[in-house]
Design a protein around this motif. Structure first.
Motif, PDB file in Angstrom:
ATOM      1  N   PHE A  17       0.826  -1.194   0.000  1.00 32.19           N
ATOM      2  CA  PHE A  17       0.000   0.000   0.000  1.00 32.19           C
ATOM      3  C   PHE A  17       0.872   1.260   0.000  1.00 32.19           C
ATOM      4  N   THR A  18       0.328   2.319  -0.581  1.00 34.06           N
ATOM      5  CA  THR A  18       0.982   3.628  -0.497  1.00 34.06           C
ATOM      6  C   THR A  18       0.408   4.344   0.717  1.00 34.06           C
ATOM      7  N   ALA A  19       0.861   3.914   1.880  1.00 35.16           N
ATOM      8  CA  ALA A  19       0.316   4.450   3.130  1.00 35.16           C
ATOM      9  C   ALA A  19       1.435   4.984   3.994  1.00 35.16           C
ATOM     10  N   ALA A  20       1.159   6.093   4.670  1.00 39.57           N
ATOM     11  CA  ALA A  20       2.165   6.696   5.537  1.00 39.57           C
ATOM     12  C   ALA A  20       2.278   5.947   6.855  1.00 39.57           C
ATOM     13  N   LYS A  21       1.223   5.252   7.235  1.00 38.09           N
ATOM     14  CA  LYS A  21       1.248   4.492   8.480  1.00 38.09           C
ATOM     15  C   LYS A  21       0.958   3.027   8.192  1.00 38.09           C
ATOM     16  N   ALA A  22       1.301   2.178   9.149  1.00 36.76           N
ATOM     17  CA  ALA A  22       1.138   0.734   8.992  1.00 36.76           C
ATOM     18  C   ALA A  22      -0.351   0.379   8.836  1.00 36.76           C
ATOM     19  N   PRO A  23      -0.667  -0.730   8.127  1.00 37.79           N
ATOM     20  CA  PRO A  23       0.312  -1.628   7.502  1.00 37.79           C
ATOM     21  C   PRO A  23       0.781  -1.093   6.150  1.00 37.79           C
ATOM     22  N   HIS A  24       2.039  -1.357   5.846  1.00 41.03           N
ATOM     23  CA  HIS A  24       2.594  -0.968   4.542  1.00 41.03           C
ATOM     24  C   HIS A  24       2.385  -2.052   3.501  1.00 41.03           C
ATOM     25  N   HIS A  25       2.215  -3.293   3.972  1.00 39.67           N
ATOM     26  CA  HIS A  25       1.847  -4.379   3.060  1.00 39.67           C
ATOM     27  C   HIS A  25       1.030  -5.394   3.840  1.00 39.67           C
ATOM     28  N   ALA A  26       0.353  -6.265   3.122  1.00 37.42           N
ATOM     29  CA  ALA A  26      -0.423  -7.335   3.748  1.00 37.42           C
ATOM     30  C   ALA A  26      -0.447  -8.526   2.813  1.00 37.42           C
ATOM     31  N   ASP A  27      -0.475  -9.731   3.411  1.00 35.69           N
ATOM     32  CA  ASP A  27      -0.514 -10.982   2.647  1.00 35.69           C
ATOM     33  C   ASP A  27      -1.907 -11.586   2.735  1.00 35.69           C
ATOM     34  N   PHE A  28      -2.377 -12.094   1.592  1.00 31.67           N
ATOM     35  CA  PHE A  28      -3.699 -12.697   1.515  1.00 31.67           C
ATOM     36  C   PHE A  28      -3.596 -14.023   0.769  1.00 31.67           C
ATOM     37  N   HIS A  29      -4.096 -15.094   1.393  1.00 28.56           N
ATOM     38  CA  HIS A  29      -4.142 -16.374   0.688  1.00 28.56           C
ATOM     39  C   HIS A  29      -5.068 -16.247  -0.525  1.00 28.56           C
ATOM     40  N   TRP A  30      -4.712 -16.933  -1.596  1.00 24.52           N
ATOM     41  CA  TRP A  30      -5.559 -16.926  -2.783  1.00 24.52           C
ATOM     42  C   TRP A  30      -6.957 -17.438  -2.444  1.00 24.52           C
ATOM     43  N   PHE A  31      -7.019 -18.484  -1.628  1.00 25.45           N
ATOM     44  CA  PHE A  31      -8.323 -19.049  -1.300  1.00 25.45           C
ATOM     45  C   PHE A  31      -9.176 -18.036  -0.530  1.00 25.45           C
ATOM     46  N   TRP A  32      -8.565 -17.305   0.389  1.00 24.68           N
ATOM     47  CA  TRP A  32      -9.290 -16.279   1.137  1.00 24.68           C
ATOM     48  C   TRP A  32      -9.845 -15.218   0.190  1.00 24.68           C
ATOM     49  N   LEU A  33      -9.026 -14.795  -0.755  1.00 29.38           N
ATOM     50  CA  LEU A  33      -9.484 -13.791  -1.720  1.00 29.38           C
ATOM     51  C   LEU A  33     -10.649 -14.325  -2.551  1.00 29.38           C
ATOM     52  N   ARG A  34     -10.534 -15.573  -2.998  1.00 32.49           N
ATOM     53  CA  ARG A  34     -11.615 -16.147  -3.816  1.00 32.49           C
ATOM     54  C   ARG A  34     -12.895 -16.276  -2.995  1.00 32.49           C
ATOM     55  N   HIS A  35     -12.764 -16.680  -1.744  1.00 33.46           N
ATOM     56  CA  HIS A  35     -13.935 -16.849  -0.889  1.00 33.46           C
ATOM     57  C   HIS A  35     -14.626 -15.521  -0.608  1.00 33.46           C
ATOM     58  N   ASN A  36     -13.870 -14.442  -0.627  1.00 35.09           N
ATOM     59  CA  ASN A  36     -14.424 -13.120  -0.335  1.00 35.09           C
ATOM     60  C   ASN A  36     -14.696 -12.290  -1.576  1.00 35.09           C
ATOM     61  N   SER A  37     -14.801 -12.947  -2.712  1.00 33.32           N
ATOM     62  CA  SER A  37     -15.099 -12.233  -3.954  1.00 33.32           C
ATOM     63  C   SER A  37     -16.530 -11.705  -3.956  1.00 33.32           C
ATOM     64  N   GLU A  38     -16.703 -10.458  -4.406  1.00 28.38           N
ATOM     65  CA  GLU A  38     -18.038  -9.865  -4.512  1.00 28.38           C
ATOM     66  C   GLU A  38     -18.875 -10.551  -5.584  1.00 28.38           C
ATOM     67  N   LEU A  39     -18.207 -11.291  -6.480  1.00 27.39           N
ATOM     68  CA  LEU A  39     -18.955 -11.993  -7.527  1.00 27.39           C
ATOM     69  C   LEU A  39     -19.827 -13.100  -6.949  1.00 27.39           C
ATOM     70  N   ASP A  40     -19.519 -13.566  -5.748  1.00 31.30           N
ATOM     71  CA  ASP A  40     -20.246 -14.679  -5.144  1.00 31.30           C
ATOM     72  C   ASP A  40     -21.252 -14.190  -4.107  1.00 31.30           C
ATOM     73  N   ARG A  41     -21.854 -13.027  -4.356  1.00 31.59           N
ATOM     74  CA  ARG A  41     -22.889 -12.482  -3.474  1.00 31.59           C
ATOM     75  C   ARG A  41     -24.176 -12.223  -4.263  1.00 31.59           C
ATOM     76  N   HIS A  42     -25.285 -12.314  -3.576  1.00 28.48           N
ATOM     77  CA  HIS A  42     -26.573 -12.078  -4.226  1.00 28.48           C
ATOM     78  C   HIS A  42     -26.649 -10.619  -4.665  1.00 28.48           C
ATOM     79  N   PRO A  43     -27.123 -10.351  -5.881  1.00 28.66           N
ATOM     80  CA  PRO A  43     -27.113  -8.963  -6.383  1.00 28.66           C
ATOM     81  C   PRO A  43     -28.004  -8.015  -5.600  1.00 28.66           C
TER      82      PRO A  43
END
Length: 356
Positions: A17-43
């Motif tokens: 991230f381009t942030a002046a304060k922490a966190p400056h970076h973060a790690d995300f599992h691919w599976f976590w990202l896929r599970h939290n995709s907005e595509l898998d929510r009711h419209p």
């Protein structure tokens, strides 16, 4: 809040991230990202319509990119007929960062040049050079020493090491037409591939160092590989602590049974409290059948296989070919070693050493 850059890894994505304060970076599992995709929510209700159990754990994206205004992350999972991608706003990612500013343990190193020296250019005897460097690298390749194994042994004994004779003898002549050693009914005396392992895991104190001195290379094949198992263990602890804990605590049985030799030893694979420091015992061809409670067997296999996939990945291995007169010396308590199948009259001499 914007995204500066991305780093893609096998199991996760690192977002800077381009942030002046922490966190400056973060790690995300691919599976976590896929599970939290907005595509898998009711419209309409915006509730999830897909359970995580419906998604494959090994799912990996087809394309990952930062949006044009750098305020979001777009991921194409490659599994939608409509071609839609998942979008994750930078602010949302930062809010839900569960691994903020994580310092990841590196994978095992693989730059073979970093552990290779030319004997003609070395400024100290190979035995002294090996002892000075093995503590840091775990392995050393020396090119062009020559084929006199006794002379090479002498360089190590002058540095305070002693040859350890095993049930094979003082020096192993690893060749398919062997006539000099005892107990040759094992893989080392064949032309078969031998996958990663440590030597003599069935002994209470396996020899600390092994020397592999090439007398004659194969016509084809016969390449070597070594892996830093200590680095692999630290990496496993970082990405899968339950698997690491099982490998560190679950005892397994190593059983070497030959026509004229048999030995059994029970020990965990990873031992951080062994006298002298870290010790790994890892030998798929001398493992007895696992005995775990029924409810724990699958978890054990998942942990063992996770580690096996890590070290068997060629990206995490030092891979090289020994020519006549070259030798490899490595720490048998720390490093795994392997060779590929070969044709021809390959001849490598093996010698074990330990502190005098």
């Amino acid at each position: 809040m914007t995204i500066a850059r991305l780093e893609s890894y096998d199991d996760f994505l690192r977002v800077h991230f381009t942030a002046a304060k922490a966190p400056h970076h973060a790690d995300f599992h691919w599976f976590w990202l896929r599970h939290n995709s907005e595509l898998d929510r009711h419209p309409i209700t915006r509730e999830r319509i897909v359970c995580s159990s419906e998604l494959p754990l090994e799912l990996r994206p087809r394309l990952v990119r930062i949006s044009e205004d750098a305020t979001a992350l777009d991921i194409d999972w490659g599994d939608r007929a409509d071609g839609k991608v998942s979008r994750y706003e930078a602010n949302w990612l930062r809010t839900h960062a569960y691994a903020a500013d994580r310092a990841a343990a590196p994978v095992p190193p693989s730059d073979v040049d970093s552990i290779t020296v030319d004997f003609a250019r070395a400024d100290e005897p190979p035995g002294r050079l090996a002892l000075r460097t093995l503590e840091h690298t775990g392995a050393l390749i020396v090119r062009g020493f020559g084929t006199d194994t006794e002379a090479l042994i002498e360089t190590f004994t002058r540095e305070g090491l002693s040859v350890i004779e095993t049930h094979f003898g003082r020096i192993e002549d690893l060749r398919t037409d062997n006539t000099t050693n005892r107990n040759t009914d094992q893989l080392g005396y064949t032309d078969s591939a031998i996958q990663l392992h440590t030597d003599q895991p069935f002994l209470e104190r396996p020899p600390r160092y092994q020397l592999l001195h090439c007398q004659r290379p194969a016509d084809t094949g016969g390449d070597n590989a070594v892996v830093d198992a200590l680095a692999a263990a630290h990496h496993l602890a970082d990405i899968d602590r339950p698997a690491f804990d099982l490998l560190r605590t679950v005892p397994v049985t190593f059983h070497r049974k030959q026509k004229s030799f048999e030995r059994v030893l029970v020990s965990p694979l990873l031992d951080f409290d062994a006298p002298g420091g870290f010790r790994i015992r890892y030998s798929y061809f001398t493992l007895a059948p696992h005995r775990r409670p029924f409810s724990e067997m699958e978890a054990w296999y998942r942990a063992y296989n996770r580690f096996a996939r890590l070290v068997r990945d060629e990206r995490h291995q030092y891979r090289f070919h020994l020519g006549a007169g070259d030798f490899l010396v490595y720490d048998n308590w720390r490093m795994l070693h392997a060779r590929t199948a070969f044709t021809g009259s390959r001849w490598v001499r093996g010698v074990y050493f330990d502190a005098a």
